[in-house]
Design an enzyme around this catalytic site. Structure first.
Site, short mmCIF file in Angstrom:
data_model
loop_
_atom_site.label_atom_id
_atom_site.label_comp_id
_atom_site.label_asym_id
_atom_site.label_seq_id
_atom_site.Cartn_x
_atom_site.Cartn_y
_atom_site.Cartn_z
N ASP A 249 4.44 -13.79 6.90
CA ASP A 249 5.04 -13.90 4.92
C ASP A 249 5.52 -12.59 5.12
OD1 ASP A 249 4.53 -16.74 4.98
OD2 ASP A 249 2.75 -16.47 4.78
N ASP B 147 0.37 -15.61 2.74
CA ASP B 147 -1.11 -15.74 3.14
C ASP B 147 -0.43 -14.47 4.74
OD1 ASP B 147 -0.46 -18.54 4.94
OD2 ASP B 147 -2.61 -18.35 4.91
N CYS C 54 9.27 13.34 -11.21
CA CYS C 54 8.82 14.08 -10.08
C CYS C 54 9.85 13.43 -8.51
CB CYS C 54 7.19 14.29 -9.65
SG CYS C 54 5.98 15.11 -10.58
N CYS D 277 5.17 11.70 -11.74
CA CYS D 277 5.40 10.91 -12.07
C CYS D 277 7.19 10.20 -11.51
CB CYS D 277 5.28 11.44 -13.57
SG CYS D 277 6.73 12.81 -12.89
N ASP E 225 4.38 -19.95 0.70
CA ASP E 225 4.57 -20.83 1.47
C ASP E 225 3.58 -21.96 1.88
OD1 ASP E 225 4.29 -20.10 4.64
OD2 ASP E 225 2.39 -19.35 4.24
#
Length: 750
Positions: free
Chosen positions: A638, A634, A15, A12, A428
């Site tokens: 990028d 993509d 933690c 978590c 993009d």
């Protein structure tokens, strides 16, 4: 020295906070930051005062571990191996915990007693001592370190319920002598553990593997390269060297099909180089003496020799890897609302339970000890974090499932929380707005006669000969011509002769005794002069590449090739604007291409000629202006911008690296999925808030009743079993509320 190390066993956000606090307390540590989302600890320390092994021992002392052996690439591989092992172990524990808990629940609801009490005990022991063991270990250590979390509350509530039941199993007469019913709460303690284990399993599954993006980026770098050396007698010697051994000014030979190892300048040879992994552009770049090449790109045709300018950590690819790694490590941890509240909720509930017990004794005397104990236990049981623990993951699970039905793959749950705040989308161009593949957009015949012969051949014969020529060509644009002619049903001519490629110009061949040619403007100028160059200028303004084709000295056809805008892109931009979102476009292409695409799609802000680092800077600039930015891309080029964006979104037909870095992937690469993603995000976050409200509502109402608030007025006491039922009902209501999202369907705003 600043290094990043994988941390294991984090369950978590608290933690991660605990590990970060422990590391910052160590001698020689200047600063330490632990990212729960990526399970990475970034530590700046003085090597003369401490070392990785000492830091690992400090982490181990509070119940976690840190991988410090080996190079960073090997550390990531080891982290992935540990994550897979943890997931398998968690899955096994969850399955068995549910199996045992359901059996206990059946026995309890059947009101079977006697020896069945011992059967319940036997079934509960593995759940408490084996499948839920980690909750007690971590919960105790967090309590000792004054950083209580959900593990602490789970451990406390289940331990009280189990110990109470254990005592009752062996000493039922204790309650009978005092006129109270004999009640067992094994099912409450085990079902709590089963529910929380399931939540953790779902969380681990959603988080995914944080290291694969970096490993895929590193995979673009070849392990070795061919260095050209001169021997004493002046002859050339070719020596294979490891990537780490390459130096600035080395001459490096790259053969067709090989990756370029480092950044440099071409000194000999000509070729086409696929740089799409770096700049995202679909058309390969022609390289000749004096042109720059970058690491990670692929040599497609002829052999070239280049001189290394940047090696090691200074190459473009290495800088991309560095930025992505640092961005992943520095990104704010995924702060589960329930974990934030748990640090306050746990001590408040424990205090309420103790106060309940004390008040009962003070007001009613020692003879009310059983009622005081039962009330104290009821407070802990009804305040169980089950509903809070399920509030977020169940809503996320349904939201992620609904998104998947709409072809939207959400990898990082943070994206759902962030999407609703986004006011700026940066797109993009290549592969996101456009198809990412060059295609023929225009084929213009320069002869006015629509059916007659051209220098002894028909138009169909001419196109057939062109198809045969372009199939043999290695130029990237040739594939676009071949694909276009195939769709037109044109078959390549078989009687082509004297095929020849002229570097920097085009191709030519003999067909039916005539000299056919196809190439760029330089070849057209040689063959047919200035007569048809006006066509080139009109297409150039639209950002298209031009091929001229002819017979002998006549220009027969002009073909325009471009990366086509997807049909869905214009509609997607329009829908985003309706949602009040500002749309921007970035591209490595030139100004004319960018302007044309922006005009077609309706994008109002665009920037052309940008490099990967400049894309990142553009996103950061928007954030400094107070905007919440979603980046859609993509390609590997990028990945830097994706890694710093508030929400990172990849196209499903893009590179694996972009998808690994991104929080969200549009599987069909259809931009119209973006508005749907925004709608699903908004509904999911609202569900999370509703779930948390109901979870806290039950606790706010239930805890006073469990403490005995109604007893002085009505004589009614809340039995721990009823408290457990109320807790279970709160959990069921949260799940049912989350399932409502399954009926949601997105409809674009008209």
């Amino acid at each position: 020295m600043k290094r990043s190390y994988p941390v294991t066993n984090l369950s978590c956000a608290n933690c991660a906070i605990g590990v970060e606090k422990k590391l910052n307390q160590q001698r020689g540590v200047r600063s330490a930051q632990v990212n729960f989302a990526s399970n990475i600890a970034t530590i700046d320390y003085d090597p003369s005062q401490t070392d990785p092994e000492a830091l690992r021992d400090a982490v181990r002392s509070i119940g976690y571990d840190m991988i410090v052996e080996g190079e960073e690439e090997n550390l990531l591989i080891e982290q992935e191996r540990e994550s897979e092992k943890k997931f398998r172990d968690l899955k096994r524990k969850t399955i068995f915990a549910w199996l045992f808990s359901v059996l206990i629940m059946v026995i309890s609801m059947s009101h079977l007693h006697g020896w069945f009490n011992y059967i319940q005990l036997a079934l509960a022991l593995p759940v408490i001592g084996v499948f839920g063991r980690d909750f007690y270990i971590r919960g105790w250590k967090h309590a000792v370190n004054r950083n209580p979390n959900m593990d602490t509350l789970v451990a406390l509530s289940t331990a009280i319920a189990f110990i109470f039941s254990l005592f009752t199993t062996f000493y039922p007469s204790f309650w009978e002598q005092r006129g109270m019913d004999v009640m067992l709460y094994y099912e409450a303690s085990t079902m709590i553990i089963a529910f929380v284990l399931l939540g953790k399993l779902l969380e681990e599954r959603a988080k995914g593997k944080s290291s694969s993006a970096i490993r895929n980026l590193m995979g673009l770098q070849p392990n070795e390269a061919t260095v050209v050396l001169k021997s004493d007698d002046g002859t050339l010697v070719y020596e294979i060297k490891k990537l780490a051994d390459l130096k600035v000014a080395n001459l490096i030979l790259v053969k067709p099909g090989e990756r370029i190892a480092v950044d440099g300048i071409v000194t000999e040879g000509e070729s086409f180089v696929d740089e799409s992994a770096i700049n995202g552009e679909s058309v390969a770049s022609e390289k000749r003496a004096g042109d720059k090449v970058v690491s990670g790109s692929i040599n497609m045709s002829g052999s070239i020799i280049f001189m290394a300018e940047k090696v090691g950590k200074d190459t473009v690819l290495s800088q991309i890897i560095k930025v992505v790694r640092e961005s992943q490590a520095s990104k704010a941890p995924v702060q589960r609302i329930v974990d934030k509240v748990a640090s306050v909720f746990v001590p408040v509930v424990v205090a309420a339970s103790l106060l309940t017990f004390v008040l009962w004794i003070i007001i009613g005397g020692s003879e009310l000890f059983p009622m005081a104990l039962v009330s104290a236990i009821s407070v802990l049981v009804i305040a169980c974090p089950c509903a809070m623990g399920l509030a977020t993951p169940t809503a996320l699970m349904v939201g992620i499932g609904k998104a998947a039905q709409n072809h939207i793959l959400i990898k990082d749950a943070t994206a759902i929380e962030q999407m609703r705040r986004v006011d700026t989308v940066v797109l993009d161009k290549t592969g996101t707005i456009t198809t990412g593949k060059p295609a023929v957009t225009d084929w213009i015949w320069m002869e006015s006669d629509q059916s007659g012969y051209i220098e002894g051949c028909t138009r169909d014969e001419f196109r057939s000969a062109i198809a045969s020529m372009e199939i043999r060509s290695e130029h990237p644009l040739a594939y676009a011509v071949v694909n276009f002619l195939e769709t037109e049903g044109v078959l390549p001519a078989e009687n082509l002769e004297s095929f020849e490629t002229t570097a920097g110009h085009g191709v030519s061949a003999s067909f039916k005794g005539k000299h056919l040619w196809a190439g760029n403007h330089r070849l057209a100028l040689e063959r047919c002069g200035e007569d048809y160059m006006s066509k080139k200028e009109s297409f150039k303004r639209e950002g298209k590449s031009i091929l001229f084709m002819g017979i002998e000295s006549r220009c027969v056809a002009v073909v325009a090739i471009a990366d086509k805008v997807k049909e869905s892109s214009t509609e997607a931009v329009r829908e985003l604007k309706k949602l009040g979102i500002d749309v921007h476009m970035l591209t490595g292409d030139n100004e004319s291409v960018a302007e044309n695409v922006a005009k077609i799609t309706g994008v109002s802000h665009y920037l052309s000629g940008v490099l990967p680092t400049e894309k990142q800077e553009y996103v950061t600039k928007q954030q400094r202006q107070g905007r919440v930015v979603a980046m859609v891309g993509d390609g590997i080029n990028d990945s830097q911008a994706l890694s710093v964006a508030d929400v990172s979104i990849a196209m499903g037909k893009g590179t694996d690296v972009a998808m690994d870095v991104a929080m969200m992937t549009l599987i069909t690469s259809d931009l119209r999925l973006l508005p749907a993603a925004f709608a699903i995000s908004g509904r999911t976050v609202r569900l999370i808030h509703q779930n948390l409200f109901w979870a806290f509502f039950y606790n706010v109402i239930g805890i006073p009743i469990a403490a005995g608030l109604l007893y002085p007025f009505t004589g009614i006491m809340l039995n721990p079993m009823i408290a457990a039922a109320a807790m279970a009902f709160s959990s069921v209501s949260v799940v049912l509320n989350s399932l409502r999202l399954g009926r949601f369907n997105y409809h674009p705003k008209g």
